[in-house]
Design a protein around this motif. Structure first.
Motif, PDB file in Angstrom:
ATOM      1  N   ALA A 228      -3.038 -11.346  21.944  1.00  0.00           N
ATOM      2  CA  ALA A 228      -3.176 -12.005  20.646  1.00  0.00           C
ATOM      3  C   ALA A 228      -2.092 -11.539  19.685  1.00  0.00           C
ATOM      4  CB  ALA A 228      -4.568 -11.732  20.062  1.00  0.00           C
ATOM      5  N   LYS A 229      -1.866 -10.214  19.673  1.00  0.00           N
ATOM      6  CA  LYS A 229      -0.812  -9.683  18.804  1.00  0.00           C
ATOM      7  C   LYS A 229       0.552 -10.203  19.220  1.00  0.00           C
ATOM      8  CE  LYS A 229      -3.125  -5.380  17.455  1.00  0.00           C
ATOM      9  NZ  LYS A 229      -3.072  -3.901  17.498  1.00  0.00           N
ATOM     10  N   ALA A 230       0.790 -10.234  20.549  1.00  0.00           N
ATOM     11  CA  ALA A 230       2.080 -10.731  21.028  1.00  0.00           C
ATOM     12  C   ALA A 230       2.260 -12.203  20.693  1.00  0.00           C
ATOM     13  CB  ALA A 230       2.181 -10.504  22.541  1.00  0.00           C
ATOM     14  N   SER A 231       1.175 -13.009  20.862  1.00  0.00           N
ATOM     15  CA  SER A 231       1.257 -14.436  20.539  1.00  0.00           C
ATOM     16  C   SER A 231       1.531 -14.639  19.050  1.00  0.00           C
ATOM     17  CB  SER A 231      -0.050 -15.119  20.951  1.00  0.00           C
ATOM     18  OG  SER A 231      -0.012 -16.489  20.631  1.00  0.00           O
ATOM     19  N   GLU A 232       0.837 -13.823  18.229  1.00  0.00           N
ATOM     20  CA  GLU A 232       1.046 -13.944  16.781  1.00  0.00           C
ATOM     21  C   GLU A 232       2.477 -13.582  16.403  1.00  0.00           C
ATOM     22  OE1 GLU A 232      -0.731 -11.995  12.643  1.00  0.00           O
ATOM     23  OE2 GLU A 232      -1.574 -11.445  14.589  1.00  0.00           O
ATOM     24  N   GLU A 233       2.961 -12.473  17.002  1.00  0.00           N
ATOM     25  CA  GLU A 233       4.333 -12.071  16.686  1.00  0.00           C
ATOM     26  C   GLU A 233       5.336 -13.085  17.232  1.00  0.00           C
ATOM     27  OE1 GLU A 233       4.735  -8.212  18.357  1.00  0.00           O
ATOM     28  OE2 GLU A 233       3.428  -7.223  16.873  1.00  0.00           O
ATOM     29  N   GLY A 234       5.035 -13.653  18.444  1.00  0.00           N
ATOM     30  CA  GLY A 234       5.938 -14.666  19.000  1.00  0.00           C
ATOM     31  C   GLY A 234       5.978 -15.924  18.129  1.00  0.00           C
ATOM     32  N   ALA A 235       4.777 -16.362  17.686  1.00  0.00           N
ATOM     33  CA  ALA A 235       4.739 -17.549  16.829  1.00  0.00           C
ATOM     34  C   ALA A 235       5.497 -17.297  15.531  1.00  0.00           C
ATOM     35  CB  ALA A 235       3.287 -17.922  16.537  1.00  0.00           C
ATOM     36  N   GLU A 236       5.311 -16.076  14.992  1.00  0.00           N
ATOM     37  CA  GLU A 236       6.024 -15.762  13.744  1.00  0.00           C
ATOM     38  C   GLU A 236       7.522 -15.742  13.975  1.00  0.00           C
ATOM     39  OE1 GLU A 236       6.151 -12.166  10.409  1.00  0.00           O
ATOM     40  OE2 GLU A 236       4.703 -12.112  12.047  1.00  0.00           O
ATOM     41  N   THR A 237       7.939 -15.178  15.113  1.00  0.00           N
ATOM     42  CA  THR A 237       9.379 -15.121  15.414  1.00  0.00           C
ATOM     43  C   THR A 237       9.935 -16.522  15.654  1.00  0.00           C
ATOM     44  OG1 THR A 237       9.090 -12.932  16.404  1.00  0.00           O
ATOM     45  CG2 THR A 237      11.102 -14.117  16.954  1.00  0.00           C
ATOM     46  N   ARG A 238       9.159 -17.353  16.418  1.00  0.00           N
ATOM     47  CA  ARG A 238       9.618 -18.728  16.636  1.00  0.00           C
ATOM     48  C   ARG A 238       9.707 -19.508  15.335  1.00  0.00           C
ATOM     49  NH1 ARG A 238       6.205 -18.236  21.126  1.00  0.00           N
ATOM     50  NH2 ARG A 238       4.511 -19.268  19.984  1.00  0.00           N
ATOM     51  N   GLY A 239       8.726 -19.290  14.437  1.00  0.00           N
ATOM     52  CA  GLY A 239       8.776 -19.986  13.143  1.00  0.00           C
ATOM     53  C   GLY A 239      10.010 -19.592  12.355  1.00  0.00           C
ATOM     54  N   GLN A 240      10.297 -18.285  12.378  1.00  0.00           N
ATOM     55  CA  GLN A 240      11.491 -17.836  11.661  1.00  0.00           C
ATOM     56  C   GLN A 240      12.749 -18.416  12.297  1.00  0.00           C
ATOM     57  OE1 GLN A 240      11.219 -13.583  11.825  1.00  0.00           O
ATOM     58  NE2 GLN A 240       9.566 -13.451  10.280  1.00  0.00           N
ATOM     59  N   GLY A 241      12.769 -18.492  13.671  1.00  0.00           N
ATOM     60  CA  GLY A 241      13.930 -19.071  14.348  1.00  0.00           C
ATOM     61  C   GLY A 241      14.075 -20.554  14.049  1.00  0.00           C
ATOM     62  N   ASP A 242      12.923 -21.278  14.058  1.00  0.00           N
ATOM     63  CA  ASP A 242      12.992 -22.715  13.755  1.00  0.00           C
ATOM     64  C   ASP A 242      13.481 -22.946  12.330  1.00  0.00           C
ATOM     65  OD1 ASP A 242      12.098 -23.278  16.274  1.00  0.00           O
ATOM     66  OD2 ASP A 242       9.985 -23.569  15.684  1.00  0.00           O
ATOM     67  N   ALA A 243      12.994 -22.107  11.421  1.00  0.00           N
ATOM     68  CA  ALA A 243      13.452 -22.257  10.028  1.00  0.00           C
ATOM     69  C   ALA A 243      14.939 -22.007   9.918  1.00  0.00           C
ATOM     70  CB  ALA A 243      12.667 -21.301   9.124  1.00  0.00           C
ATOM     71  N   GLN A 244      15.385 -20.934  10.621  1.00  0.00           N
ATOM     72  CA  GLN A 244      16.803 -20.618  10.588  1.00  0.00           C
ATOM     73  C   GLN A 244      17.623 -21.748  11.220  1.00  0.00           C
ATOM     74  OE1 GLN A 244      18.093 -18.191   9.042  1.00  0.00           O
ATOM     75  NE2 GLN A 244      20.197 -18.030   9.797  1.00  0.00           N
ATOM     76  N   ARG A 245      17.099 -22.283  12.364  1.00  0.00           N
ATOM     77  CA  ARG A 245      17.806 -23.387  13.010  1.00  0.00           C
ATOM     78  C   ARG A 245      17.865 -24.609  12.109  1.00  0.00           C
ATOM     79  NH1 ARG A 245      15.143 -26.377  18.059  1.00  0.00           N
ATOM     80  NH2 ARG A 245      13.842 -27.062  16.310  1.00  0.00           N
ATOM     81  N   THR A 246      16.748 -24.927  11.467  1.00  0.00           N
ATOM     82  CA  THR A 246      16.710 -26.091  10.573  1.00  0.00           C
ATOM     83  C   THR A 246      17.695 -25.921   9.424  1.00  0.00           C
ATOM     84  OG1 THR A 246      14.394 -26.445  11.140  1.00  0.00           O
ATOM     85  CG2 THR A 246      15.203 -27.477   9.110  1.00  0.00           C
ATOM     86  N   ARG A 247      17.731 -24.693   8.899  1.00  0.00           N
ATOM     87  CA  ARG A 247      18.662 -24.442   7.785  1.00  0.00           C
ATOM     88  C   ARG A 247      20.102 -24.610   8.229  1.00  0.00           C
ATOM     89  NH1 ARG A 247      21.512 -20.279   6.209  1.00  0.00           N
ATOM     90  NH2 ARG A 247      20.646 -18.939   7.821  1.00  0.00           N
ATOM     91  N   ILE A 248      20.383 -24.071   9.458  1.00  0.00           N
ATOM     92  CA  ILE A 248      21.766 -24.186   9.949  1.00  0.00           C
ATOM     93  C   ILE A 248      22.111 -25.642  10.230  1.00  0.00           C
ATOM     94  CG2 ILE A 248      23.270 -23.597  11.883  1.00  0.00           C
ATOM     95  CD1 ILE A 248      21.767 -20.927  12.058  1.00  0.00           C
ATOM     96  N   PHE A 249      21.173 -26.392  10.866  1.00  0.00           N
ATOM     97  CA  PHE A 249      21.411 -27.805  11.111  1.00  0.00           C
ATOM     98  C   PHE A 249      21.606 -28.566   9.803  1.00  0.00           C
ATOM     99  CE2 PHE A 249      19.177 -28.079  15.513  1.00  0.00           C
ATOM    100  CZ  PHE A 249      20.307 -27.497  16.088  1.00  0.00           C
ATOM    101  N   ALA A 250      20.796 -28.250   8.832  1.00  0.00           N
ATOM    102  CA  ALA A 250      20.911 -28.959   7.544  1.00  0.00           C
ATOM    103  C   ALA A 250      22.274 -28.726   6.919  1.00  0.00           C
ATOM    104  CB  ALA A 250      19.800 -28.501   6.609  1.00  0.00           C
ATOM    105  N   GLN A 251      22.738 -27.463   7.013  1.00  0.00           N
ATOM    106  CA  GLN A 251      24.059 -27.172   6.450  1.00  0.00           C
ATOM    107  C   GLN A 251      25.148 -27.908   7.220  1.00  0.00           C
ATOM    108  OE1 GLN A 251      24.323 -22.907   6.564  1.00  0.00           O
ATOM    109  NE2 GLN A 251      22.942 -22.605   4.795  1.00  0.00           N
TER     110      GLN A 251
END
Length: 306
Positions: A228-251
């Protein structure tokens, strides 16, 4: 009347001297101690641990004193088989042996007189002590569990009784040579012992199974928490990566809109046509295929196509 020949007189004197010497001198062996009796009453001891006089040649008053010898070494006595009822009401046949030595020869002689009487008295003491000590114990304790402790108690008890009875004896050791079941009781006792062992084994297995379940439950709980902790940390990391990817794509898309449109179309082509078994029914002039006809510059403005 003729006088006796001189040789006959000498022979008579020699015989008298030999008889007198035989009744005066005696030898005490190193392994023995001697009690000198005067008219049947003990008067002194020779070669005893605490008495004067030693082994070798000794003398006594002829015709008034005689000598009784005793063995000063450690002596062994085997008691007759004794049937004992244990504390759990089982019958056992016990063979025991005793080792002892004479510590006070005068007291020994006054109380017991000879070895046969001594062994008979000691055998009765041993049997009485074993009935008392072993009769309060269980069969398992006697056979294996507390055998050494029970023998130490019996030895101390026999030594105490011998001292109180003033036997002049020191008890060195007391051991059970053999402990058997009466023939009539063997089958039932063996069955009972087997049943007890099976019950104990079943209890140990049940306790082990319970412990195993507790360990497995704790491990499963730990695994669930960790996942559960690993899934939560993975989801949080993926969310941060998706946000970063979206920001880079937007730029990137903001700097070159035509490239962004081309990139999204390539992604659509990969998703729709990448498996090789996709069927699409579209108009030939559909915007979906514009990059097939016009290439990467299909979405660019005039400046870009130049």
């Amino acid at each position: 009347m003729s006088r006796p020949a001189p040789w006959l007189l000498y022979a008579i004197l020699a015989i008298v001297a030999a008889i007198l010497a035989a009744n005066t001198f005696f030898v005490v062996d190193q392994r023995q101690e001697a009690i000198v009796l005067r008219l049947g009453q003990p008067v002194r001891v020779i070669h005893a641990p605490r008495e004067a006089g030693g082994a070798g040649l000794n003398f006594k008053t002829p015709f008034l004193e005689n000598v009784v010898t005793l063995d000063r070494r450690n002596q062994a006595m085997e008691a007759d088989q004794e049937e004992i009822v244990t504390g759990d009401q089982e019958r056992l046949v016990v063979d025991a042996f005793l080792r002892y030595r004479i510590s006070d020869p005068l007291q020994y002689y006054r109380t017991l007189h000879d070895e046969h009487t001594a062994q008979d008295r000691l055998e009765r003491l041993v049997n009485s002590s074993l009935r008392q000590i072993l009769g309060a114990s269980t069969t398992d304790d006697i056979i294996s569990g507390k055998r050494e402790v029970l023998m130490a108690q019996s030895r101390a008890d026999v030594a105490k009784r011998a001292k109180e009875s003033q036997l002049g004896i020191d008890i060195i050791d007391l051991r059970m040579k053999r402990v058997d079941l009466p023939t009539a009781n063997q089958a039932s006792v063996y069955t009972r012992m087997q049943t007890n062992r099976q019950q104990a084994a079943a209890q140990y297995r049940a306790e082990g199974e319970q412990k195993k379940r507790e360990i497995m439950a704790a491990a499963d709980k730990e695994v669930t928490i960790t996942l559960a902790k690993a899934s939560e940390e993975g989801a949080e990391t993926r969310g941060q990566g998706d946000a970063q990817r979206t920001r880079i794509f937007a730029q990137a898309f903001g700097k070159d809109p035509s490239f962004a449109a081309f990139y999204r179309s390539m992604q659509a082509y990969e998703a729709g046509l990448g498996q090789g078994d996709t069927t699409l029914v579209l108009s030939p002039d559909s915007a979906f295929f514009k990059y097939f006809e016009q290439g990467p510059n299909a979405g660019a403005g005039p400046a870009t196509r130049r």
